[in-house]
Design a protein around this motif. Sequence first.
Motif, mmCIF file in Angstrom:
data_model
loop_
_atom_site.group_PDB
_atom_site.id
_atom_site.type_symbol
_atom_site.label_atom_id
_atom_site.label_comp_id
_atom_site.label_asym_id
_atom_site.label_seq_id
_atom_site.Cartn_x
_atom_site.Cartn_y
_atom_site.Cartn_z
ATOM 1 N N PRO A 1 -0.110 -9.362 -13.289
ATOM 2 C CA PRO A 1 0.979 -8.566 -13.892
ATOM 3 C C PRO A 1 1.412 -7.441 -12.965
ATOM 4 C CG PRO A 1 -1.121 -8.019 -14.918
ATOM 5 C CD PRO A 1 -1.386 -9.192 -14.022
ATOM 6 N N ARG A 2 2.713 -7.266 -12.841
ATOM 7 C CA ARG A 2 3.248 -6.140 -12.054
ATOM 8 C C ARG A 2 3.454 -4.961 -12.994
ATOM 9 N NH1 ARG A 2 2.134 -10.671 -9.290
ATOM 10 N NH2 ARG A 2 2.588 -10.419 -7.078
ATOM 11 N N SER A 3 2.357 -4.520 -13.614
ATOM 12 C CA SER A 3 2.391 -3.423 -14.567
ATOM 13 C C SER A 3 1.955 -2.145 -13.880
ATOM 14 C CB SER A 3 1.463 -3.725 -15.749
ATOM 15 O OG SER A 3 0.123 -3.853 -15.300
ATOM 16 N N ASP A 4 2.027 -1.021 -14.640
ATOM 17 C CA ASP A 4 1.672 0.258 -14.036
ATOM 18 C C ASP A 4 0.222 0.288 -13.565
ATOM 19 O OD1 ASP A 4 1.124 0.019 -16.779
ATOM 20 O OD2 ASP A 4 0.894 2.174 -17.004
ATOM 21 N N ASP A 5 -0.646 -0.580 -14.121
ATOM 22 C CA ASP A 5 -2.043 -0.619 -13.699
ATOM 23 C C ASP A 5 -2.196 -1.072 -12.248
ATOM 24 O OD1 ASP A 5 -2.732 0.146 -16.256
ATOM 25 O OD2 ASP A 5 -3.066 -1.908 -16.951
ATOM 26 N N ASN A 6 -1.242 -1.862 -11.765
ATOM 27 C CA ASN A 6 -1.350 -2.436 -10.420
ATOM 28 C C ASN A 6 -0.429 -1.785 -9.394
ATOM 29 O OD1 ASN A 6 -3.374 -4.438 -10.681
ATOM 30 N ND2 ASN A 6 -1.936 -5.784 -11.757
ATOM 31 N N LEU A 7 0.289 -0.747 -9.780
ATOM 32 C CA LEU A 7 1.262 -0.152 -8.856
ATOM 33 C C LEU A 7 0.594 0.457 -7.628
ATOM 34 C CD1 LEU A 7 3.890 1.458 -11.253
ATOM 35 C CD2 LEU A 7 3.806 -0.847 -10.278
ATOM 36 N N TRP A 8 -0.597 1.024 -7.811
ATOM 37 C CA TRP A 8 -1.307 1.596 -6.664
ATOM 38 C C TRP A 8 -1.596 0.533 -5.619
ATOM 39 C CZ3 TRP A 8 -1.425 6.044 -4.616
ATOM 40 C CH2 TRP A 8 -1.516 7.227 -5.348
ATOM 41 N N LYS A 9 -2.031 -0.647 -6.059
ATOM 42 C CA LYS A 9 -2.361 -1.731 -5.121
ATOM 43 C C LYS A 9 -1.125 -2.145 -4.332
ATOM 44 C CE LYS A 9 -6.010 -3.588 -8.121
ATOM 45 N NZ LYS A 9 -6.435 -4.764 -8.953
ATOM 46 N N ILE A 10 0.008 -2.222 -5.017
ATOM 47 C CA ILE A 10 1.247 -2.570 -4.331
ATOM 48 C C ILE A 10 1.607 -1.497 -3.305
ATOM 49 C CG2 ILE A 10 3.728 -2.926 -4.658
ATOM 50 C CD1 ILE A 10 3.078 -4.086 -7.416
ATOM 51 N N TYR A 11 1.496 -0.239 -3.715
ATOM 52 C CA TYR A 11 1.797 0.877 -2.813
ATOM 53 C C TYR A 11 0.926 0.818 -1.561
ATOM 54 C CZ TYR A 11 2.038 5.701 -1.089
ATOM 55 O OH TYR A 11 2.192 6.807 -0.303
ATOM 56 N N ASP A 12 -0.374 0.618 -1.735
ATOM 57 C CA ASP A 12 -1.292 0.572 -0.594
ATOM 58 C C ASP A 12 -0.942 -0.552 0.363
ATOM 59 O OD1 ASP A 12 -2.702 2.739 -1.527
ATOM 60 O OD2 ASP A 12 -4.280 1.568 -2.478
ATOM 61 N N ASN A 13 -0.561 -1.702 -0.177
ATOM 62 C CA ASN A 13 -0.218 -2.825 0.688
ATOM 63 C C ASN A 13 1.060 -2.555 1.463
ATOM 64 O OD1 ASN A 13 -0.830 -5.756 1.367
ATOM 65 N ND2 ASN A 13 1.290 -5.917 0.684
ATOM 66 N N TYR A 14 2.055 -1.972 0.804
ATOM 67 C CA TYR A 14 3.288 -1.631 1.502
ATOM 68 C C TYR A 14 3.035 -0.597 2.598
ATOM 69 C CZ TYR A 14 7.029 -4.090 -0.995
ATOM 70 O OH TYR A 14 7.895 -5.046 -1.467
ATOM 71 N N GLN A 15 2.216 0.393 2.298
ATOM 72 C CA GLN A 15 1.911 1.421 3.294
ATOM 73 C C GLN A 15 1.223 0.820 4.515
ATOM 74 O OE1 GLN A 15 -0.815 4.529 2.015
ATOM 75 N NE2 GLN A 15 0.267 6.037 3.259
ATOM 76 N N LYS A 16 0.318 -0.104 4.275
ATOM 77 C CA LYS A 16 -0.432 -0.736 5.365
ATOM 78 C C LYS A 16 0.478 -1.549 6.288
ATOM 79 C CE LYS A 16 -3.008 -4.122 3.973
ATOM 80 N NZ LYS A 16 -2.339 -5.357 4.503
ATOM 81 N N ASP A 17 1.501 -2.186 5.714
ATOM 82 C CA ASP A 17 2.339 -3.104 6.487
ATOM 83 C C ASP A 17 3.638 -2.484 6.989
ATOM 84 O OD1 ASP A 17 0.441 -5.024 6.014
ATOM 85 O OD2 ASP A 17 1.512 -5.965 4.347
ATOM 86 N N ALA A 18 3.906 -1.223 6.652
ATOM 87 C CA ALA A 18 5.204 -0.619 6.984
ATOM 88 C C ALA A 18 5.475 -0.591 8.478
ATOM 89 C CB ALA A 18 5.286 0.793 6.401
ATOM 90 N N GLY A 19 4.470 -0.225 9.277
ATOM 91 C CA GLY A 19 4.677 -0.110 10.717
ATOM 92 C C GLY A 19 5.126 -1.417 11.344
ATOM 93 N N SER A 20 4.398 -2.487 11.079
ATOM 94 C CA SER A 20 4.750 -3.785 11.667
ATOM 95 C C SER A 20 6.082 -4.293 11.122
ATOM 96 C CB SER A 20 3.641 -4.807 11.392
ATOM 97 O OG SER A 20 3.412 -4.947 10.005
ATOM 98 N N LEU A 21 6.368 -4.014 9.859
ATOM 99 C CA LEU A 21 7.623 -4.476 9.265
ATOM 100 C C LEU A 21 8.827 -3.848 9.955
ATOM 101 C CD1 LEU A 21 9.330 -5.804 6.994
ATOM 102 C CD2 LEU A 21 8.925 -3.742 5.636
ATOM 103 N N PHE A 22 8.837 -2.523 10.104
ATOM 104 C CA PHE A 22 10.000 -1.860 10.679
ATOM 105 C C PHE A 22 10.131 -2.136 12.174
ATOM 106 C CE2 PHE A 22 9.580 1.025 6.883
ATOM 107 C CZ PHE A 22 10.728 0.570 6.278
ATOM 108 N N ARG A 23 9.027 -2.314 12.861
ATOM 109 C CA ARG A 23 9.117 -2.690 14.277
ATOM 110 C C ARG A 23 9.745 -4.071 14.425
ATOM 111 N NH1 ARG A 23 3.995 -0.350 13.921
ATOM 112 N NH2 ARG A 23 3.892 1.710 14.932
#
Length: 474
Positions: free
Chosen positions: A85-107
């Motif tokens: 579920p993409r509920s508020d309980d899992n938003l932190w996990k999504i945030y952490d994954n996006y933060q981890k991959d941001a550098g390679s994505l924008f490059r």
Amino acid sequence: MDSGLSDPLPPHVVFYPFPIQSHVNTTMSLAELLCLAGFRITFVISEHGHSRLAQYTDTLRRLSASYREEFVFKVVPDGLDPDAPRSDDNLWKIYDNYQKDAGSLFRELNGASPVTCIIADGLMTFSIDVAEELGIPLIVFRLIGPQCFWTYFNVPQMIETGDLPIKGEEDMEAFIRCSDLPSFCRVADPLDPFLQYIIAETLQTKRAQALVFNTFDQLDRTVLEHVRKHFPNVYTVGPLHKHLKLRLAQVSGAQSQVQFNSFWQVDRSCIAWLNKQPPRSVIYVSFGSLTRMTREQLMGFWHGLVNSGQRFLWVIRPDLVAGHEQGSEPIELRKATEERGYMVGWAPQEEVLEHSAVGAFLTHSGWNSTLESLVAGVPMLCWPYYADQQLNSRVVSEAWKAGLDMKDICDREVMQKMVNDLMVDRKEEFLSSTGKISKAAKDAVTEGGSSWESLDCLIEDIKAMRACSYRCLQ
């Protein structure tokens, strides 16, 4: 390099929304507005969101047909299993994954086609670090209203003066009471991780080149004056759902019907039901895409609606109530629903709110829903869930006089009374207030209006970023 100087490539803007429905939907409207202005758009979207849009809407087909290679999606994982579920309980996990991959994505994106600027969700200002490293200007798009943003900005001062954390049941002697503060402020420890995250994200915004709000000047003029003292480059371009329709109509010469970019299956049978109801006789009930409630709360709402005697259209998402089984409602309530109500799993909300049969909106007070209701001129009964919604509900009831605040209450008798206040006893009073705001909102996004001109300024400022970047390459 001669002709290139006079005719550079169009600006390339990367949109980086937080991957939940409300944020994606509004950010996509802003992205399409810039695409209409001749920009190339790369829209970062999660695999989950992309598959939902493909399954439940024609958004991907429509954008591809309208803009071809000028509007493309970059599909990325959000770190969760497909069925999670993409509920508020899992938003932190999504945030952490996006933060981890941001550098390679924008490059990767900048390497494929030089990026003029990034427009990043205000919840993900970690992208500012990557943007600065790559020398790309970054604009922050806040998906909350200016009132909530300003409150977040002042949280450090509130901690310093002892107003936070909240102690006991006392209330501040002010327009904004303790109970109206955003839910993240309702903590006993000022070092609470989520509170500190909100503080950091808000203060990080000062490093961005500009700040965009989905609002209009007349609605939030006073608080915007405070915000602009600290953030000089502020663009107010909303209400975006209405703004996009008008700009598309200007291009096509006809009124545009923009489909809601839903992550849920839209049940349009409710429109046929509304067509059979008298004018302003239905209260529309929807708590957004993330709100969760107990079965006891659900039944409290249900009894209040049924006992009010008013007609109602109720959106009950499959995951709205934990452990709830469809068809387990008491027989007498099912009968009452059949007599005066209609229920769907998801509704085309903009279309519903603009329907002549709808007279009020029982809402979770999310910012998008609030704006959509104001544009439609529909009074609100507010039951906020979390984040900015507690503050939004207070402003709706006390500042704009556009509805009633039922914050922290789920009592059938209170519900019944407030529904009848909105729909019967004070109906004309609330319709008068929302009607004035609706007119102001529509004026703002009409050519020459404040939001129309603010968007034009944003467009020209991004073009200037492109011109500056292009000259630096020569």
